[in-house]
Scaffold this motif. Structure first.
Motif, PDB file in Angstrom:
ATOM      1  N   ARG A  48       0.816  -1.221   0.000  1.00  0.00           N
ATOM      2  CA  ARG A  48       0.000   0.000   0.000  1.00  0.00           C
ATOM      3  C   ARG A  48       0.849   1.270   0.000  1.00  0.00           C
ATOM      4  N   GLU A  82     -12.685   4.367  -5.655  1.00  0.00           N
ATOM      5  CA  GLU A  82     -14.159   4.459  -5.611  1.00  0.00           C
ATOM      6  C   GLU A  82     -14.795   3.216  -6.223  1.00  0.00           C
ATOM      7  N   PHE A  84     -13.582   0.156  -6.183  1.00  0.00           N
ATOM      8  CA  PHE A  84     -13.391  -0.978  -5.270  1.00  0.00           C
ATOM      9  C   PHE A  84     -13.229  -0.448  -3.840  1.00  0.00           C
ATOM     10  N   PRO A  85     -14.281   0.128  -3.274  1.00  0.00           N
ATOM     11  CA  PRO A  85     -14.150   0.777  -1.961  1.00  0.00           C
ATOM     12  C   PRO A  85     -13.801  -0.187  -0.829  1.00  0.00           C
ATOM     13  N   ASN A  86     -14.141  -1.462  -0.975  1.00  0.00           N
ATOM     14  CA  ASN A  86     -13.866  -2.430   0.081  1.00  0.00           C
ATOM     15  C   ASN A  86     -12.645  -3.297  -0.192  1.00  0.00           C
ATOM     16  N   ASP A  87     -11.944  -2.997  -1.278  1.00  0.00           N
ATOM     17  CA  ASP A  87     -10.790  -3.805  -1.646  1.00  0.00           C
ATOM     18  C   ASP A  87      -9.691  -2.904  -2.232  1.00  0.00           C
ATOM     19  N   PRO A  88      -8.995  -2.163  -1.374  1.00  0.00           N
ATOM     20  CA  PRO A  88      -7.955  -1.249  -1.883  1.00  0.00           C
ATOM     21  C   PRO A  88      -6.826  -1.977  -2.611  1.00  0.00           C
ATOM     22  N   LYS A  90      -7.119  -4.571  -4.601  1.00  0.00           N
ATOM     23  CA  LYS A  90      -7.608  -4.785  -5.964  1.00  0.00           C
ATOM     24  C   LYS A  90      -7.625  -3.464  -6.738  1.00  0.00           C
TER      25      LYS A  90
END
Length: 128
Positions: A48, A82, A84-88, A90
């Protein structure tokens, strides 16, 4: 009384630039040389941690693309997050490849422009 002992290289600069600005170059108050650096990273994401803008790719100044590339990096990153808000992870994976390609394309384009301007080499995509 100004020093009229102007080195030949500075005198040539003054002739090319001309006017009062040319006088500044002739007097060596301003040097028109600039180190040209270019860079295109193969990766922009490590887990990240991200590289954006000139940290990821530095196009040569004659491409006039550095600011727009940085804006593209940022705007497309927002869109990916935006999407993939629940999978940064990805989102970053989907975002990275096109942005690396953009940086590489600008890197290549800048080198072609520089080769043409400095050495009069035609870019590979131009007809003979």
């Amino acid at each position: 009384m100004p020093d009229l002992n102007i080195p030949p290289q500075s005198a040539r600069r003054a002739l090319v630039i001309g006017g009062s600005l040319g006088g500044l170059f002739a007097g060596n108050l301003l040097q028109p040389e600039q180190a040209i650096r270019d860079l295109a990273m193969a990766r922009m994401v490590d887990r990240r941690v991200l590289l954006l803008g000139d940290a990821a790719a530095i196009p040569r100044p004659h491409t006039a693309a550095s600011t727009s590339k940085a804006a593209s990096n940022a705007l497309t990153l927002v869109r990916a997050l935006e999407r993939f808000p629940n999978d940064p992870d990805k989102a970053l994976a989907r975002w990275e490849a096109p942005q690396v390609a953009l940086g590489r394309s600008l890197y290549d384009h800048g080198r072609e422009i520089g080769d043409h301007l400095l050495f009069h080499r035609r870019p590979a995509h131009c007809a003979s």
